[in-house]
Motif scaffolding. Sequence first.
Motif, PDB file in Angstrom:
ATOM      1  N   TRP A 173       0.780  -1.238  -0.340  1.00 23.52           N
ATOM      2  CA  TRP A 173       0.236   0.031  -0.223  1.00 23.52           C
ATOM      3  C   TRP A 173       0.692   1.190  -0.081  1.00 23.52           C
ATOM      4  O   TRP A 173       2.276   0.939   0.950  1.00 23.52           O
ATOM      5  N   HIS A 174       0.155   2.389  -0.216  1.00 21.91           N
ATOM      6  CA  HIS A 174       1.069   3.319  -0.723  1.00 21.91           C
ATOM      7  C   HIS A 174       2.022   3.895   0.316  1.00 21.91           C
ATOM      8  O   HIS A 174       2.842   5.055  -0.144  1.00 21.91           O
TER       9      HIS A 174
ATOM     10  N   GLY B 199       5.750   4.168   0.604  1.00 17.98           N
ATOM     11  CA  GLY B 199       6.059   5.455   0.127  1.00 17.98           C
ATOM     12  C   GLY B 199       7.270   6.066   1.084  1.00 17.98           C
ATOM     13  O   GLY B 199       8.133   7.202   0.922  1.00 17.98           O
TER      14      GLY B 199
ATOM     15  N   GLY C  29       3.654  -0.156  -5.925  1.00 18.47           N
ATOM     16  CA  GLY C  29       2.730   0.788  -5.288  1.00 18.47           C
ATOM     17  C   GLY C  29       1.344   0.969  -5.719  1.00 18.47           C
ATOM     18  O   GLY C  29       0.811   0.261  -6.414  1.00 18.47           O
TER      19      GLY C  29
ATOM     20  N   TYR D  96      -1.712   3.184  -4.880  1.00 18.66           N
ATOM     21  CA  TYR D  96      -2.294   4.585  -4.408  1.00 18.66           C
ATOM     22  C   TYR D  96      -3.667   4.136  -3.575  1.00 18.66           C
ATOM     23  O   TYR D  96      -5.001   2.986  -4.391  1.00 18.66           O
TER      24      TYR D  96
ATOM     25  N   CYS E 140       3.319  10.529  -1.044  1.00 13.69           N
ATOM     26  CA  CYS E 140       4.112   9.104  -0.939  1.00 13.69           C
ATOM     27  C   CYS E 140       4.250   7.990  -2.269  1.00 13.69           C
ATOM     28  O   CYS E 140       4.923   7.949  -2.997  1.00 13.69           O
ATOM     29  N   ALA E 141       3.079   8.626  -3.227  1.00 11.92           N
ATOM     30  CA  ALA E 141       2.995   7.858  -4.737  1.00 11.92           C
ATOM     31  C   ALA E 141       4.368   8.272  -5.095  1.00 11.92           C
ATOM     32  O   ALA E 141       4.840   7.707  -6.189  1.00 11.92           O
TER      33      ALA E 141
ATOM     34  N   LEU F  79       2.409   1.766  -9.711  1.00 13.09           N
ATOM     35  CA  LEU F  79       1.508   1.881  -9.092  1.00 13.09           C
ATOM     36  C   LEU F  79       0.740   1.374  -9.712  1.00 13.09           C
ATOM     37  O   LEU F  79       0.205   1.450 -10.751  1.00 13.09           O
TER      38      LEU F  79
END
Length: 494
Positions: free
Chosen positions: A328-329, A332, A343, A345, A358-359, A369
């Motif tokens: 999960w983001h 990040g 990742g 988002y 984070c993304a 992503l």
Amino acid sequence: MPLPLIPLPHLVEPGGDPFRLLAGARLAGVPEVVAALLRERTGLSLDGCGAGLLEFRLAAGGAPESYRLEVDATGVRVVAADEAGLFYAGCTLEQLLAEDPEGWILPAVVIEDAPRFGYRGAMLDVARHFFDVTTVKRFIDQLARLKLNVLHLHLTDDHGWRIEIASRPHLTARGSGSEAGGGAGGYFTQADYVEIVGYAAGRCVTIVPEIDLPGHTHAIGLAYPDLAEQPVLDAYLRAQIEALDGVLPVAGEPFTGLGVGFSSLRIGHEPSYDFVADVLGELAGITPGPYLHIGGDECLGTPPAAFADFLRRVTAMVERLGKTPIAWHEAGAAPGLAPGTVGQYWGFLSPDELAAGCAQRLVAAGSRLVLSPSDAAYLDMRHPEDPSGQDWANGPTSLRRSYCWEPSELIPGVGETDILGIEAPLWTEFVRTPAQVDALVFPRLAAIAEIAWSAPAGAPGRNWSEFRQRVAGLAASWRAQGIGFTAVREVEWP
Ligand code: TNX
């Protein structure tokens, strides 16, 4: 009326007279799952004893998962790049089937089709409430027919551990017997899991298993107390739980409440890594797909440096197992993830700085992503016309909101090539029965499937007003499948 196709194919050219599908039509090269789909929908034997030919074949050179389908009065011809393309051509055919007073017809058409994104997923949370193999297979059927190709199984959470791990037998013996709100729980044996993986593969669906770490791990403490931190109940977490349902976690007792973020594996403790290695090693061994999801969300009681340390070590471990980690983001925020970590988002359509940051950091470090914007793609958010479901993500979530967003414009600095795909998660704090699953998933999963597969909005037919009509056109097929969809008011259902 547009043809009732979802996701919208790349190119659709309607033709002349339709093909009348009769019991004696011959199926040549048609994959068995597709033949079963057509027989089930029409009730026809399609035994090759009469007129009409449906011919499917492979041809090299096309894009992955692509197909070309031609229907005219004499029959159906499909050419596809691979097995997935054959399967998707069959799903398109099933959507094209229409009934008139004399029987089944397929409208004359030429369709050329290929997906926009390679990762097109749905997620089922079997941890908050457990769903059995039959229900999971049914969900796979449903999502595959919308040309989704990933089922992410959220296998572990505070409420229960749902996958047998032979080297750590207490996980299921002691950690699987409860659910959100109370309930019996349950788990998949490894044989069950292998059965699900095989069933999914037959429908071109890859299973992505998630072991949520280092947070969302209260159930591990029921099985192996030495590996779990005490629940963190600082002022923030207490207030959050008070606002939800007031159910506080107690170490060593099953958790049935709604709070999140209080649990953690003991990060500075070497036996924790032996444990993770055992769990992920066994899971990798029964997972043919390329991904292992390691969670990483909502570790609200975990110090940032410890969180980063843990994710660095565990993403590296996943890579050594020959798999690509997904997290999960929040991951990040952690420097030093294994390169290639994907990742996921789950921020809003209008990202806040934290989620966007984070993304963006993930992408800057070379990650791609999966996009699951929670106020558009979370299937557990309630529909405007139904009080059941969550609403924390700007809820309720209309079909239109699920449909009207553009992946490459979601997060500043995250463009088309940074996006591996799209996923719609169904969290199950409040979802107990297959009927509740249907009512939340449909029709919104159709919107997400179109975003994941079809060309961006603006292509002919790729707009909200036509989508509404195409969804209405699918109602007959959904009813035939026994899908109890929510008849949202935005659509004029037949
Ligand atoms: C947030 S999304 C969660 C889940 C909940 C969900 C409920 C994410 C990574 N974490 O733990 O089940 O909201 O909608």
